[in-house]
Design an enzyme around this catalytic site. Structure first.
Site, PDB file in Angstrom:
ATOM      1  N   ARG B 282      26.499 -26.078   7.315  1.00 41.16           N
ATOM      2  CA  ARG B 282      26.636 -24.868   6.510  1.00 41.16           C
ATOM      3  C   ARG B 282      28.075 -24.574   6.142  1.00 41.16           C
ATOM      4  O   ARG B 282      28.983 -25.327   6.474  1.00 41.16           O
ATOM      5  CB  ARG B 282      26.040 -23.673   7.286  1.00 41.16           C
ATOM      6  CG  ARG B 282      24.560 -23.826   7.566  1.00 41.16           C
ATOM      7  CD  ARG B 282      24.017 -22.604   8.239  1.00 41.16           C
ATOM      8  NE  ARG B 282      24.527 -21.390   7.581  1.00 41.16           N
ATOM      9  CZ  ARG B 282      24.225 -20.153   7.932  1.00 41.16           C
ATOM     10  NH1 ARG B 282      23.415 -19.968   8.957  1.00 41.16           N
ATOM     11  NH2 ARG B 282      24.721 -19.133   7.304  1.00 41.16           N
ATOM     12  N   TYR B 290      17.935 -26.664  14.095  1.00 41.07           N
ATOM     13  CA  TYR B 290      16.549 -26.302  14.410  1.00 41.07           C
ATOM     14  C   TYR B 290      16.120 -27.212  15.551  1.00 41.07           C
ATOM     15  O   TYR B 290      16.152 -28.437  15.410  1.00 41.07           O
ATOM     16  CB  TYR B 290      15.628 -26.543  13.218  1.00 41.07           C
ATOM     17  CG  TYR B 290      15.824 -25.574  12.082  1.00 41.07           C
ATOM     18  CD1 TYR B 290      15.254 -24.295  12.130  1.00 41.07           C
ATOM     19  CD2 TYR B 290      16.554 -25.937  10.955  1.00 41.07           C
ATOM     20  CE1 TYR B 290      15.427 -23.409  11.073  1.00 41.07           C
ATOM     21  CE2 TYR B 290      16.729 -25.050   9.903  1.00 41.07           C
ATOM     22  CZ  TYR B 290      16.165 -23.796   9.968  1.00 41.07           C
ATOM     23  OH  TYR B 290      16.338 -22.923   8.928  1.00 41.07           O
TER      24      TYR B 290
END
Lengths: 662, 662
Positions: B282, B290
């Site tokens: 990001r 995840y």
């Protein structure tokens, strides 16, 4: 704002004038964290009219400060120049089309946007990264320079008295400023305001509470960016040298109603006997017309009768030149008139303490779209140098390069403008025997040659302590042939490279933001070759040693890349290496952020944006590589061998200051 | 804000929920000038965590609203997917690299940026073009729909009671919202705030003066964009259908400290026995992980013991899966945990007066990065339709296409997510005989196929009154083969074209901003051919007639292109024609602005950005051309012959409302 005593305060740098040159200086100092004030006698920034051409180099510079995209998005893009002149029957015809920007010289092309928006981008940038705010309605009234202190690093040799104007004084009747500095009353229509300027207008009606008071400021350094009538220049007793001419030009910014088919192109229109028009298409449906005024009344002498010049008179001149095409308007945004003159300052600084930039040291005609660009680039050249010296990172000797680098540019500009203006103002030759006329072939050639100069890319700084070109005195000499297209003294060109860690394509220049850092660019070659890998290991060891220049010139506690940043571009296939194949100094470790993923790049094909072919384009042999040193302003200081660490160390030793806390 | 009576006011559209789906709806209505209110029970927008993948189609849509560049600049760009799984010795290895976005399908590629920034772009857009402001801390408490009024154009059949919360009520302890809607307490670190959010935080501490009051609002239309627990949906008695699973996943947003070489790539990591990790790099050095939680304690049943889940437990699971690589962190930005579930609403509207969008009608796992995109695109589909009907330009019949078009997308999404989640959560097969395991080949194929769906480009709307595909009932049938690559029901692809008037290159889609206008795209072919020129003259005459659809559907006094805009792209060489070679209807005249220079384009080579080759790419014959009708959302309604004006007229007659003032 400077911590104030009773009525005397201290500041590292005081900037007089908040036009483009002053704002560029302030932005550099903000990015470098230098204590700065910037004052301007005007009550607001400008909102329309004024200079508006942006060279591709200027856009590269804006991009390095983070707002190139705003200019690019808002501006009108000019792609093509169309030359119009009389055919053999004397009827106006398009005789040539030329690319407005030479293809391939930059990732940007020349665009047009008015000065008020440029100032807005600088103001927003200042707000986002510093406490520096333009203090408007503030006029310097007295300037003293204590020459006995100019070589003392921590001294404040400059004393300036500042008067805070009342609101009425700071917002005089708006006048147009001609390019040669003479003020002319004009019609001003604020049709072109954008939303983020509204706050600025509101603020203007409530100048600061110090209104009608005077204060004394002590400064280490000062910049006079206060225009053609520079008060700072006058205090220093410096003059501009040059000449003016008989030609008078009118300027109209209008939304044209015309059947002239090239009104959205940049055009040079020479009529047979009625003079010339230059067409500059702008944002918001506006077009700027530069119109030669040939009527005798305007041209009786050096000081023509300007009271006769108004928008109607200028329009009528344009209509005559552009016939048989029709042109008129319902919307006029701004207008002015000026006489061409070219002048350049004899000195650009007093003792490298007080500097002059922009119109304060060079004036010329506006038609080549150079004025704002060269002014901005003056202080783009100066800002990081002053910041480095103020912060104790570099020696004062680098400040001498401001004049040696920029005065030459100003002289080139004057010469370019002189030639260009005369060609533009002349009557076209009727045939080859018409010696009083201008040959349209000569004009076209001048335009094409001028395009390279006008791009700003041609700037080539001379040898100095920070440009390791071959001279008698330089202790470090580059090996230019290792990277023939990374030319010493010029800005590094840009091609696409990929980040090794995430495969993202970047333009090389995007990785060189203006934050005051020097860059050591390691073109590592094909590191899957054992010989090349070994060279990189050895270079890594030298850079990582406790006494390396990376360590010596970094203040204690500063981040590893805050003074000199090492960036690597290798030539191995991207998917055959990862960043952990390189010594840690090329991807430093931080205990909070982990390893740095943003320092190692690769010359390879991207998924969506092609292949930059950096090694091929720059002429670097992937089995040899090279090391390049870039100044904080992207200009090339040094090109040398990867295994000649000592030369690079010697280069930095020439002007950097060892940090004693080390 | 709605003109208020005592405690009852009227508004055209009321939006409940100011997440991405609600803000998209508000932005459409703002661009179209529709009186709108948008309320949200939360006291502030979100600042970190939450959904974050942006499909290329979503970026195209953002660009059509003017802020695609902001998202593109701030986001992290994901270029490559790396698949990791055990080799034959059970040791983790990279088994494949895949382009994250299929090359060539869009001018944008998938990127990652957190939801708070997306909301900021919408809020800024609303501020710049309208008076619509999100009213925070406002909770709907009662909803009535008067069914007798739903078909009356000017009626306000909806009555809503709104309670203005006190500050304490509106700012509850921050909790993480799991993807299936269940709220889970989380650790929240506001490390990631950007400057332009600061004002938002300040405002949050001073909610509006109506605190603790209630008001009654009458609305013509309403949107429930109020999330998985949608209050609006509950009032309507609609349900979501679907299932949940046993898999529990943890989510960590961290700045990783790791020697895993692909941490800045999107990775799918399957361990032999410890579950799976998905890596999403990001912005701001963050990485989202995840992480499948396989410990029995978490998976005892449908409702696992979530009290045992904390960041340490999630990190330990990640470390086990990613071994032998090390991973840890010092900075945690956000974390949560969720159970996968896929559900879709049975109905998307009540009487085409009250609509549902986003999580209110579909929930699914977040890992494919689809949630925010599909939600945004729900109301991107709906907004212009409601605006057209409210403004009396289009018939209510077009509103039925919201459910027919979007429910199918939601079902496709659920099916995609169902397959993808199960493949992702399964254990990798040890060998070809291991039937309980997941084949990594099958997984890779699913990933590659999924990429087309996940781009958002594959969306293909069915035949309807606004999509002239061949059906029994449609009065107008397209001739798809005239432009095989401008596919009916899909968004028009984009290539570069040049403006005829100034030679500037544009991406076709850049000329299709979201402003509510229908577009008639005239692909005029080679207009230097007399036959083609004659066809264009005839089409021009038909369009210019007093009774043409351009005239009939335009309110008196409205600008010539405010409802239907004609854009031309011809295929003659640029320098052989100018705009005055086309009939005036293709470059209309305005008495203030002159002729319109922005309507005629050419498929030719540019100076700096190559050749778009539109005719070749779209399969259009330059000696025949074609006419294409685009909806205000860039989806293709109709493709037909240039000489079949009547078919186009019939198409618009199917749903447009003649303006009686004509």
């Amino acid at each position: 704002m400077g911590s104030a005593g009773e009525d005397q305060s201290h500041v590292d740098v005081l900037i007089v004038g908040a036009g483009p040159a002053g704002l560029m200086m302030a932005t550099w100092l903000a990015k470098c964290g230098v204590k700065t004030r910037i004052v301007d006698k005007r009550g607001t920034k400008v909102f329309n009219g004024q200079a508006d051409g942006l060279q591709c180099r200027t856009l590269e510079i804006f991009d390095s400060f983070g707002f190139g995209d705003r200019a690019w998005k808002e501006a009108n893009h000019m792609l093509e120049i169309c030359l119009w002149n009389p055919d053999s029957n004397g009827v106006l015809q398009r005789s040539a089309r030329i690319a407005d920007t030479i293809p391939g010289i930059s990732r940007f092309q020349q665009v047009v946007l008015h000065q008020g928006r440029i100032e807005r981008f600088f103001l927003d940038s200042l707000e986002s990264c510093s406490d520096i705010r333009v203090e408007r309605g503030v006029l310097p009234t007295k300037l003293e320079l204590d020459e006995s202190l100019v070589e003392s690093p921590d001294a404040y040799p400059i004393t300036v008295h500042l008067r805070h104007l009342s609101e009425a004084e700071a917002t005089p009747t708006q006048t147009g400023t001609a390019a040669n500095g003479s003020a002319i009353q004009d019609g001003l229509f604020r049709s072109n305001l954008t939303a983020d300027d509204t706050a600025e207008l509101t603020r203007a009606s409530a100048l600061d509470a110090k209104s009608n008071t005077e204060e004394v400021v002590k400064a280490k350094y000062m910049l006079g960016a206060d225009g053609a009538h520079s008060w700072v220049r006058q205090q220093l007793g410096f003059t501009l040298e040059g000449e003016s001419t008989d030609y008078i030009w009118g300027v109209l910014d209008i939304v044209p109603i015309t059947n002239f088919p090239d009104i959205r192109m940049r055009c040079a229109i020479h009529s047979a006997d009625s003079g010339s028009v230059m067409v500059i298409p702008r944002e918001s449906k506006l077009v700027r017309l530069y119109i030669q005024l040939t009527t005798a009344a305007y041209n009786g002498g050096k000081r023509a009768d300007r009271s006769k010049i108004d928008p109607d008179a200028i329009l009528q001149a344009a209509q005559k030149i552009m016939a048989p095409y029709k042109i008129s308007y319902r919307r006029l945004d701004w207008w002015t008139a000026y006489q061409i003159g070219q002048r350049v300052g004899t000195q650009f600084s007093a003792h490298e303490r007080i500097f002059l930039a922009g119109d304060a040291v060079h004036t010329h005609s506006p038609k080549a779209g150079q004025g704002m660009n060269v002014s901005l680039q003056d202080s783009f050249n100066l800002g990081w140098k002053v910041a480095s010296v103020v912060k104790g990172l570099a020696d004062r000797s680098i400040l001498k390069t401001y004049e040696s680098e920029r005065r030459k540019i100003a002289q080139d500009l004057i010469a370019f403008d002189h030639q260009f203006s005369r060609l533009f103002s002349g009557r076209p030759a009727r045939d080859i025997m018409d010696e009083a006329g201008i040959s349209m072939e000569v004009f076209k050639e001048a335009f094409e040659k001028g395009n390279m100069f006008a791009s700003g890319i041609a700037v080539d700084y001379c040898a100095s302590v920070i440009v390791a070109k071959e001279t008698e005195s330089n202790p470090v000499i580059s090996t230019q042939e290792l990277a023939p297209e990374i030319k010493l003294g010029k800005r590094i060109p840009s091609v696409k490279i990929l980040s090794q860690a995430d495969a993202r394509p970047w333009h090389l220049q995007e990785r060189l933001p203006s934050n005051g850092r020097w860059r050591v660019m390691v073109f590592a070659g094909d590191v899957t070759k054992p010989s090349q890998k070994e060279i990189i290991e050895r270079l890594g060891a030298a850079l990582d040693s406790k006494t390396s220049f990376l360590q010596r010139y970094k203040p204690a506690g500063a981040h590893y890349d805050s003074v000199i940043e090492v960036l690597t571009v290798h030539a191995a296939p991207r998917n055959q290496v990862d960043i952990f194949d390189f010594p840690e100094v090329f991807r430093p470790y931080d205990e909070i952020d982990g390893w740095d993923y943003e320092k190692i790049f690769v010359d390879d094909i991207s998924y969506h944006e092609g292949h930059g072919r950096l090694y091929e384009t720059f002429g670097i042999n992937p089995e040899e590589g090279c090391l390049v040193v870039l100044r904080p302003d992207q200009y090339v200081s040094y090109v040398g061998r990867l295994d000649d660490y000592d030369a690079v160390d010697r280069f930095f030793s020439g002007f950097m200051v060892a940090q004693t806390a080390q």
